[in-house]
Scaffold this active site. Sequence first.
Site, PDB file in Angstrom:
ATOM      1  N   GLU A  87       2.332  -4.168  11.331  1.00 38.27           N
ATOM      2  CA  GLU A  87       1.542  -2.994  10.956  1.00 38.27           C
ATOM      3  C   GLU A  87       0.048  -3.145  11.254  1.00 38.27           C
ATOM      4  OE1 GLU A  87       2.585  -2.039   6.896  1.00 38.27           O
ATOM      5  OE2 GLU A  87       4.617  -1.419   7.454  1.00 38.27           O
ATOM      6  N   GLU A 110      11.268  -1.224   9.261  1.00 36.06           N
ATOM      7  CA  GLU A 110      11.129  -1.104   7.800  1.00 36.06           C
ATOM      8  C   GLU A 110      11.403   0.331   7.398  1.00 36.06           C
ATOM      9  OE1 GLU A 110       7.512  -2.395   5.854  1.00 36.06           O
ATOM     10  OE2 GLU A 110       7.444  -4.230   7.045  1.00 36.06           O
TER      11      GLU A 110
HETATM   12  O1  IFM Z   1       5.416  -3.963   1.112  1.00 37.68           O
HETATM   13  C1  IFM Z   1       4.980  -3.350   2.278  1.00 37.68           C
HETATM   14  C2  IFM Z   1       5.112  -4.292   3.446  1.00 37.68           C
HETATM   15  O2  IFM Z   1       4.380  -5.454   3.251  1.00 37.68           O
HETATM   16  C3  IFM Z   1       4.618  -3.643   4.720  1.00 37.68           C
HETATM   17  N1  IFM Z   1       5.193  -2.327   4.906  1.00 37.68           N
HETATM   18  C4  IFM Z   1       5.199  -1.425   3.803  1.00 37.68           C
HETATM   19  C5  IFM Z   1       5.778  -2.102   2.573  1.00 37.68           C
HETATM   20  C6  IFM Z   1       5.792  -1.117   1.391  1.00 37.68           C
HETATM   21  O3  IFM Z   1       4.484  -0.713   1.080  1.00 37.68           O
END
Ligand code: IFM
Length: 437
Positions: A167, A351
């Site tokens: 990210e 994710e």
């Molecule tokens: O927990 C985070 C993760 O570290 C990165 N992506 C989003 C998740 C939820 O906020």
Amino acid sequence: MDFKRSDFPEGFLFSAATSSYQIEGHGFGGAGQTHWDTFAATPGNVVRAEHGQLACDHYHRFEEDLDLARDMGLDAYRFSTSWARVMPEGRGPVNAEGLDFYDRLVDAMLERGLKPQATLYHWELPVALADMGGWRNPDISHWFADFATVVMERIGDRVFSVAPINEPWCVGWLSHFEGHHAPGLRDIRATAHAMHHVLTSHGRAIQAMRALGVKNLGAVCNFEYAAPADTTPAAAKAAQLYDGIYNRFFLGGIFNGAYPDDVMEGLAPHMPSGWENDFELIGQPLDWVGLNYYTRKLIGANEGPWPGYDYVDGPLPKTQMGWEIYPDGLHHFLTWVDQTYTKGLPLYVTENGMSNADLIGRDDVERIDYLNQHIAAAQRAIGDGVPLAGYTFWSLLDNYEWSLGYEKRFGLVHVDFETLERRPKASYHALARALGR
Ligand code: IFM
């Protein structure tokens, strides 16, 4: 669940993700201090000043956690390697115990039939590097490539895939412009530098790993659907700019060799010198791209200085994070990324998931519903021709949700942070039934 494994193409990978600082326990094994430790120790940054010193104690319980991943019927497990655990000072000496940990972790995945999906950096910058400006320092691309080399010389022969940085938007914008994540800056120059150096670091790490012969290298970006909060042209422009900063900046750098014009209207005066010459490095060929997707945002215009937008409360049902549930956004990004940037490269949802309050004994129906809706959106994208190759749930375990501490629960497995007992939730069991072979 409303789906079963056989609804997906042959070889489609289901996995669950975690990250090092969020679960391992950085108080163990000779790990160096990270900027999350100092950020959390500063009053007002993190709910109840919670930190990752113990977290889920995955460092000592990883076998049990990987058993849970295997027993759920997963094909793969997405994890990250902590820079501060492997190189406590960020450069130079390697902590042998830290490197051994990732070696054992990868072997433990393989023993359970789980493909290791590695991410090198999921936000725990060693403090020694933070002292030198962290992501603002142009030298970070070299430090990061050295870290990538140390880790991949050890585990690169056994990982299924690697992404350098999780990210980039969070590392660049959220941490240096909005100040919500470590190092907690709110400075446009710091932001411009960090956003660019995240990408030069990505590129140099890819180069270093290719030179080592590591296979299946990609990038993992997060996306938020930006919708104008009202019907005014100003709101439309604000939402468009939000989309540029969040969704078009990083893939534009990697795949188009350019940053979006609307974003550069604000950032250009603050960029590091010579940034225009870095796109060959940034645009190293990739084997796949991963999308992290959770929500949409309503964006309104304000009269203030660039970027001149505000978040507006939206009307859709929300998760425990207060995030609107908007599965169409996932379909939008999968088709748009394929058509606009990656053009046939394999895509992964790296994710997706929701936080749901800790109500022991409840059936977790909201999470099951959330996942059903988003998996259906992904299936529609596959039907539309998107080469989607896998879907990763965030997260295997309840864990440290950064500045929101331990109360936001994204896990398919409940963690009692007093006893550290793990208890699979109804969503875990529902997925296990859907994924059963
Ligand atoms: O927990 C985070 C993760 O570290 C990165 N992506 C989003 C998740 C939820 O906020």
